[in-house]
Design an enzyme around this catalytic site. Structure first.
Site, PDB file in Angstrom:
ATOM      1  N   ASP A   1       0.862  -1.175   0.000  1.00  0.00           N
ATOM      2  CA  ASP A   1       0.000   0.000   0.000  1.00  0.00           C
ATOM      3  C   ASP A   1       0.906   1.235   0.000  1.00  0.00           C
ATOM      4  O   ASP A   1       2.126   1.111   0.094  1.00  0.00           O
ATOM      5  CB  ASP A   1      -0.947  -0.018   1.203  1.00  0.00           C
TER       6      ASP A   1
ATOM      7  N   ASP B   1      -7.929  -7.665   0.554  1.00  0.00           N
ATOM      8  CA  ASP B   1      -6.992  -7.922   1.647  1.00  0.00           C
ATOM      9  C   ASP B   1      -7.711  -7.580   2.936  1.00  0.00           C
ATOM     10  O   ASP B   1      -8.591  -6.711   2.949  1.00  0.00           O
ATOM     11  CB  ASP B   1      -5.736  -7.046   1.541  1.00  0.00           C
TER      12      ASP B   1
ATOM     13  N   CYS C   1     -12.422 -29.470   6.819  1.00  0.00           N
ATOM     14  CA  CYS C   1     -11.389 -28.496   6.434  1.00  0.00           C
ATOM     15  C   CYS C   1     -10.082 -29.236   6.188  1.00  0.00           C
ATOM     16  O   CYS C   1      -9.685 -30.091   6.983  1.00  0.00           O
ATOM     17  CB  CYS C   1     -11.215 -27.445   7.532  1.00  0.00           C
TER      18      CYS C   1
ATOM     19  N   CYS D   1      -7.064 -27.973   6.125  1.00  0.00           N
ATOM     20  CA  CYS D   1      -5.858 -27.308   6.623  1.00  0.00           C
ATOM     21  C   CYS D   1      -5.116 -28.210   7.620  1.00  0.00           C
ATOM     22  O   CYS D   1      -5.697 -29.139   8.192  1.00  0.00           O
ATOM     23  CB  CYS D   1      -6.202 -25.958   7.257  1.00  0.00           C
TER      24      CYS D   1
ATOM     25  N   CYS E   1      -6.777 -28.453  11.169  1.00  0.00           N
ATOM     26  CA  CYS E   1      -7.977 -29.299  11.271  1.00  0.00           C
ATOM     27  C   CYS E   1      -7.663 -30.761  10.994  1.00  0.00           C
ATOM     28  O   CYS E   1      -8.312 -31.646  11.552  1.00  0.00           O
ATOM     29  CB  CYS E   1      -9.064 -28.796  10.329  1.00  0.00           C
TER      30      CYS E   1
ATOM     31  N   HIS F   1      -5.405 -21.891  10.135  1.00  0.00           N
ATOM     32  CA  HIS F   1      -6.771 -22.290   9.757  1.00  0.00           C
ATOM     33  C   HIS F   1      -7.546 -21.112   9.157  1.00  0.00           C
ATOM     34  O   HIS F   1      -8.209 -21.268   8.122  1.00  0.00           O
ATOM     35  CB  HIS F   1      -7.531 -22.855  10.956  1.00  0.00           C
TER      36      HIS F   1
HETATM   37 ZN   LIG Z   1      -8.921 -25.805   9.211  1.00  0.00          ZN
END
Ligand SMILES: [Zn+2]
Length: 371
Positions: A95, A267, A305, A307, A310, A336
């Site tokens: 930015d 963002d 999920c 990730c 998880c 996560h």
């Molecule tokens: Zn997750």
């Protein structure tokens, strides 16, 4: 302003006003719609570049104001630029620093030529002009850089009208000052919640022919309906062949609602910030891991999920980590939360490229558009 031989945007498909495309940069492609994790101090808090790749980040954002003050743009340049300094070899957006400076209440003074401000770190006095923020961003070396703009209270017409004139003059001066051909400079549309000012801003900035456009001054206190109205107004006014970046937005809901209104890039500090408040984003809303109800839950934050958090850890263990103030808890929650935003963006993109009966847009529309 240089041509941009290293930067281009391909619009691949549309669905209603939603767009799927690819932004090409010197450090790789950004499939859009895309969510950009925020690395304020050249680090996305608690995440290594390896972690960022694992959660699917294709581009990250860094803040010029913070890096200008510490460690200083000269230091970053001496260390080979931001990509090498932080060991992230993918696309980076910086930015202009304007938003942070204008958030320093009582610590700054604006005039038509620029803005003088006090560092929040040591009280020292500094000045940003269109020319200096371009010079600093050229030293940092991001792939996409932003023009200096002023972001007033979205409901103050007189202030917005006055600031818009400055923002436009600054955009012209940024364009004049910009030299590096391997960076794309985006102009920023301002004008608060006021349709006439927003239309004026879009007309002026597209006249300067930027390779992409930021939409600023939203998510700063206006209602969702007001934000959506501004996006609906801007959609046909911004060129279809340039990426649009909605600055500082947002939540999972915002992502769907604003892509549906023609936005390509987002963002927000939300996923990383709420992780530090011990909260996790889920498809059914936010949950706070401090809550005693998780103390004996064997399941993950979000069933299904993909990730690392998880796949590996129970709610009970995460609850224990945050209760014990262990650093690992912050890392696993951040991981996560970012994974959720990034996988949602991918899912939205897929739903634009090949719509299906039960995709994110259908689900969203069946719940009723909040606007
Ligand atoms: Zn997750």
């Amino acid at each position: 302003m240089p041509d941009h031989p290293f930067f281009s945007f391909d619009l691949l498909a549309t669905r209603g006003h939603a767009r799927a495309g690819v932004v090409h940069t010197p450090h790789g492609d950004i499939p859009t719609p895309a969510f950009m994790p925020v690395g304020t101090q050249a680090t996305v808090k608690t995440m290594t570049p390896r972690d960022l790749r694992e959660v699917g980040a294709t581009v990250i954002l860094a803040n010029t104001y913070h890096l200008y003050l510490r460690p200083g743009a000269e230091t970053v340049a001496k260390m080979g630029g931001l990509h090498r300094f932080m060991s992230w070899d993918g696309p980076i957006l910086t930015d202009s620093g304007g938003f942070q400076v204008f958030s320093l209440k009582g610590l700054r003074q604006v005039d038509d030529a620029g803005v003088t401000f006090r560092s929040h770190l040591d009280g020292s006095i500094h000045r940003f002009t269109p020319e200096t923020v371009i010079a600093v961003q050229e030293q940092l070396g991001a792939d996409v850089i932003m023009a200096l703009d002023e972001c007033p209270d979205p409901h103050d017409y007189a202030y917005n009208a006055e600031a818009l004139t400055r923002t436009h003059r600054w955009a012209e001066r940024c364009r004049q000052a910009h030299r590096r051909p391997d960076q794309a400079l985006f102009g920023i549309v301002q004008g608060g919640v006021f349709p006439d000012l927003r239309a004026q801003s879009a007309a002026f900035l597209t006249g300067l022919d930027f390779p992409g456009y930021g939409i600023g001054g939203l998510s700063v206190g206006e209602s969702k309906a007001e934000m959506h109205a501004v996006l609906d107004l801007l959609d046909p006014l911004l060129p279809a062949d340039r990426p649009r970046y909605l600055m500082g937005v947002g939540t999972p809901e915002d992502l769907i609602a604003c892509v549906a209104r023609g936005v390509d890039l987002f963002d927000s500090v939300l996923p990383t910030r709420i992780a530090r408040h011990r909260a996790a984003l889920t498809r059914r809303g936010r949950i706070n891991l401090r809550n005693a109800q998780y103390a004996d839950q064997p399941g993950p934050i979000e069933p299904g999920c993909a990730c690392y958090t998880c796949r590996t850890f129970s709610l009970a263990y995460l609850h224990h980590l945050v209760k014990a103030d262990e650093i690992l808890g912050l890392h696993l929650l951040t991981l996560h939360n970012l994974h959720l935003m990034l996988s949602l963006a991918r899912e939205i993109r897929q739903a634009i490229l090949s719509p299906s009966r039960n995709d994110v847009f259908t689900q969203y529309n069946s719940r009723g558009d909040p606007s």
